[in-house]
Design an enzyme around this catalytic site. Sequence first.
Site, PDB file in Angstrom:
ATOM      1  N   ASP A   1       1.987   0.875 -13.341  1.00 43.68           N
ATOM      2  CA  ASP A   1       0.564   1.205 -13.370  1.00 43.68           C
ATOM      3  C   ASP A   1      -0.260   0.161 -12.617  1.00 43.68           C
ATOM      4  O   ASP A   1       0.260  -0.851 -12.147  1.00 43.68           O
ATOM      5  CB  ASP A   1       0.069   1.368 -14.822  1.00 43.68           C
ATOM      6  CG  ASP A   1       0.519   0.217 -15.699  1.00 43.68           C
ATOM      7  OD1 ASP A   1       0.454  -0.948 -15.234  1.00 43.68           O
ATOM      8  OD2 ASP A   1       0.953   0.466 -16.845  1.00 43.68           O
TER       9      ASP A   1
ATOM     10  N   ASP B   1      -3.464   5.401   0.453  1.00 48.41           N
ATOM     11  CA  ASP B   1      -2.775   6.540   1.035  1.00 48.41           C
ATOM     12  C   ASP B   1      -3.760   7.704   1.130  1.00 48.41           C
ATOM     13  O   ASP B   1      -4.452   8.004   0.149  1.00 48.41           O
ATOM     14  CB  ASP B   1      -1.583   6.919   0.146  1.00 48.41           C
ATOM     15  CG  ASP B   1      -0.337   7.220   0.946  1.00 48.41           C
ATOM     16  OD1 ASP B   1      -0.403   8.111   1.802  1.00 48.41           O
ATOM     17  OD2 ASP B   1       0.698   6.568   0.706  1.00 48.41           O
TER      18      ASP B   1
ATOM     19  N   ASP C   1      -0.890  10.224   5.377  1.00 52.38           N
ATOM     20  CA  ASP C   1       0.322  10.981   5.103  1.00 52.38           C
ATOM     21  C   ASP C   1       0.510  12.139   6.088  1.00 52.38           C
ATOM     22  O   ASP C   1      -0.417  12.923   6.304  1.00 52.38           O
ATOM     23  CB  ASP C   1       0.205  11.530   3.675  1.00 52.38           C
ATOM     24  CG  ASP C   1       1.507  12.076   3.151  1.00 52.38           C
ATOM     25  OD1 ASP C   1       2.483  11.324   3.099  1.00 52.38           O
ATOM     26  OD2 ASP C   1       1.541  13.272   2.785  1.00 52.38           O
TER      27      ASP C   1
ATOM     28  N   ASP D   1       5.105  -2.046 -15.066  1.00 52.31           N
ATOM     29  CA  ASP D   1       4.493  -1.259 -16.141  1.00 52.31           C
ATOM     30  C   ASP D   1       3.841  -2.211 -17.144  1.00 52.31           C
ATOM     31  O   ASP D   1       4.536  -2.993 -17.787  1.00 52.31           O
ATOM     32  CB  ASP D   1       5.586  -0.416 -16.808  1.00 52.31           C
ATOM     33  CG  ASP D   1       5.094   0.256 -18.078  1.00 52.31           C
ATOM     34  OD1 ASP D   1       3.867   0.454 -18.194  1.00 52.31           O
ATOM     35  OD2 ASP D   1       5.942   0.583 -18.931  1.00 52.31           O
TER      36      ASP D   1
ATOM     37  N   GLU E   1       1.254   8.397   9.415  1.00 49.82           N
ATOM     38  CA  GLU E   1       2.667   8.774   9.293  1.00 49.82           C
ATOM     39  C   GLU E   1       2.889  10.042  10.107  1.00 49.82           C
ATOM     40  O   GLU E   1       2.220  11.048   9.890  1.00 49.82           O
ATOM     41  CB  GLU E   1       3.034   9.028   7.833  1.00 49.82           C
ATOM     42  CG  GLU E   1       4.535   9.258   7.675  1.00 49.82           C
ATOM     43  CD  GLU E   1       4.912  10.128   6.492  1.00 49.82           C
ATOM     44  OE1 GLU E   1       6.054  10.019   6.032  1.00 49.82           O
ATOM     45  OE2 GLU E   1       4.072  10.927   6.031  1.00 49.82           O
TER      46      GLU E   1
ATOM     47  N   ASP F   1       4.851   2.363 -21.245  1.00 47.39           N
ATOM     48  CA  ASP F   1       5.192   3.793 -21.258  1.00 47.39           C
ATOM     49  C   ASP F   1       6.306   4.126 -20.260  1.00 47.39           C
ATOM     50  O   ASP F   1       6.651   5.292 -20.064  1.00 47.39           O
ATOM     51  CB  ASP F   1       3.946   4.659 -20.996  1.00 47.39           C
ATOM     52  CG  ASP F   1       3.379   4.471 -19.595  1.00 47.39           C
ATOM     53  OD1 ASP F   1       3.892   3.602 -18.843  1.00 47.39           O
ATOM     54  OD2 ASP F   1       2.424   5.184 -19.239  1.00 47.39           O
TER      55      ASP F   1
ATOM     56  N   HIS G   1       9.267   4.292   0.662  1.00 47.71           N
ATOM     57  CA  HIS G   1       9.611   5.087  -0.521  1.00 47.71           C
ATOM     58  C   HIS G   1      10.322   6.390  -0.184  1.00 47.71           C
ATOM     59  O   HIS G   1      10.721   7.113  -1.093  1.00 47.71           O
ATOM     60  CB  HIS G   1       8.332   5.375  -1.300  1.00 47.71           C
ATOM     61  CG  HIS G   1       7.400   6.251  -0.505  1.00 47.71           C
ATOM     62  ND1 HIS G   1       6.801   5.822   0.675  1.00 47.71           N
ATOM     63  CD2 HIS G   1       6.996   7.537  -0.677  1.00 47.71           C
ATOM     64  CE1 HIS G   1       6.066   6.809   1.171  1.00 47.71           C
ATOM     65  NE2 HIS G   1       6.167   7.846   0.377  1.00 47.71           N
ATOM     66  N   ASP G   2      10.464   6.734   1.085  1.00 41.95           N
ATOM     67  CA  ASP G   2      11.120   7.980   1.481  1.00 41.95           C
ATOM     68  C   ASP G   2      12.540   7.799   2.004  1.00 41.95           C
ATOM     69  O   ASP G   2      13.188   8.777   2.375  1.00 41.95           O
ATOM     70  CB  ASP G   2      10.307   8.666   2.591  1.00 41.95           C
ATOM     71  CG  ASP G   2       8.988   9.217   2.086  1.00 41.95           C
ATOM     72  OD1 ASP G   2       8.900   9.565   0.893  1.00 41.95           O
ATOM     73  OD2 ASP G   2       8.039   9.294   2.890  1.00 41.95           O
TER      74      ASP G   2
HETATM   75  C1  GLC Z   1       5.151  11.878   3.229  1.00 43.03           C
HETATM   76  C2  GLC Z   1       5.318  10.981   2.051  1.00 43.03           C
HETATM   77  C3  GLC Z   1       6.319  11.602   1.138  1.00 43.03           C
HETATM   78  C4  GLC Z   1       5.794  12.941   0.669  1.00 43.03           C
HETATM   79  C5  GLC Z   1       5.400  13.824   1.835  1.00 43.03           C
HETATM   80  C6  GLC Z   1       4.516  14.944   1.392  1.00 43.03           C
HETATM   81  O1  GLC Z   1       6.281  11.984   4.001  1.00 43.03           O
HETATM   82  O2  GLC Z   1       5.649   9.701   2.457  1.00 43.03           O
HETATM   83  O3  GLC Z   1       6.660  10.787   0.052  1.00 43.03           O
HETATM   84  O4  GLC Z   1       6.759  13.587  -0.084  1.00 43.03           O
HETATM   85  O5  GLC Z   1       4.681  13.135   2.824  1.00 43.03           O
HETATM   86  O6  GLC Z   1       3.256  14.460   1.023  1.00 43.03           O
END
Ligand code: GLC
Length: 558
Positions: A31, A100, A201, A23, A255, A27, A329-330
């Site tokens: 970023d 993404d 995605d 950051d 993905e 805030d 991140h998931d």
């Molecule tokens: C993918 C992303 C995830 C998101 C989902 C819906 O799995 O990696 O973070 O919540 O798609 O977009």
Amino acid sequence: MDVEREWWKEATVYQIYPRSFRDSDGDGVGDIPGITEKADYLDELGVDVVWLNPVYESPNADNGYDISDYRSIMDEFGTMDDWERLLAALHDRDIRLIMDLVVNHTSDEHEWFRKSRESKDSDYRDYYIWREGEDGGPPNNWEGAFGGSAWTYDERTGEYYLHLFDEKQPDLNWDNPEVRQRVYDMMEWWLEKGIDGFRMDVIDLVSKAEGLPDGDPDSGWVGNEHFMGGPHVHDYIREMYEEVLQGRDVMTVGEMPGATVDEAKQYLGPDGDGLNMIFHFEHVTLDYGEDGSRWTMGEWSLPEFKRVFTKWQTELEGEGWNSAYLGNHDWPRMVSRFGDDGVYRIESAKMLATMLFTLRGTTYVYQGDEIGMTNYPFESVEEVRDVSARNFVERKRSEGYDFDDVKDVVRHRSRDNARTPMQWSDEQYAGFTDGEPWIPVNPDHETVNVDEAMANEESIWHYYRNLIDLRHENDVLVYGEYDLLLEEDPDVYAYLRTLDDERALVVLNFTESTPTFTLPMDVTYDEAELMVGNYAVAGHDPRSFELRPYEARVYRLT
Ligand code: GLC
């Protein structure tokens, strides 16, 4: 051996979750200028590509995966000028940038959806999937990935719209050619800005079965057999490739929560749809419970884990390229999930990294894994941010449980585990922000942080740095054929990589015990040399040795 060389096969991709990286303005939210500040850090680590999670305008129902404008930057993250500066800073350092691409759905605040919901004869009505209800309920029994029905009723026009994720993420109607064209135009626009590719995605969800039939109520994510790898998914991805990607020197990774290895051959193969790689989910769902849900705890076993990796390694040979990842991140932190985040945190983080860098496939590193960041010790629901985890806790509460009853599973499974701030230093907020961070900082930042890791030659960070170099210098680690050894061994994952007369032997101990590794008799060699390992090793004899807890060794055999 016949291998087609490509920069993206040799690359180490570093994934940045911007909200939690750095950051710059106090805030409490990471970023884009914060990332630019750290460009030298990425350069020093030696990564080749950055994958940026979504930075577009978004009301953040799902942290940027609900996009309200594909062509502008979220205010909290900065401006388009900031983004241009980031791109330049990365390119100056020979680091590529992939963005993404979230086009299975938009935000309900996207202009297309706002117009679509206005009336049944809006020009945009058919951009989304609207249906009348059935017997006073939704049109079918499909569920959203974050729980509840996949349909929301919209009073204005008396119909339901489909959302495979949160109700603020309406699914686009990919059967409408105009929608597809709008997506391709947008992709083109970003490519013209000079980006180097896309991470796509949930791209295998874009085609829904005709008639939207009910799904098997006992199949985990209800309805999935009608929207994972749906009837036109290959046509649409192929079309996207031909319209936008063909002839460009970019990389793509799709993905695909539902992809099997056979489907992957079609997405990736020589006569396939044109993608470079996919993220399949087979190894990251091994520990799901019997009902196929993230929120029930199951066990994973090493033989099964090896079977999954081996299947993808061998079956994609000549048919497509793999991606090697153990978290993002998931998912929870990889060291907490597949290693040991207690006594052997350092050893096991290095062992898992050894695997990621020596499999046949592009290596993906999630921010913080290079210092061995761990899951977060949740104590209260106030610390939980993720829509998916919050919905789960809510559901449990409505069934009469309180947070303490579900704390364990949240600690193991919440996506928030991977989203706590990057730990730069041992300061109050880990050097992530001068303000109040949007999500709590992991208390272990006092010992687990970049400052410490960079100063210590023995750290996980330096080990990653070394592995990145090693993979750049040794084609066998990138292109070599993969052969599993000791298939049924419950503790040790061992394989050979072979490229012409080069060979690498990888031996990984996935336990805190001390199994003995014995090289199968049919693997012969004249000389062996240790390429890398996470313990000190005397001598260079790989024939038989006792492995220490979470030990990893890679030998060159000639
Ligand atoms: C993918 C992303 C995830 C998101 C989902 C819906 O799995 O990696 O973070 O919540 O798609 O977009």
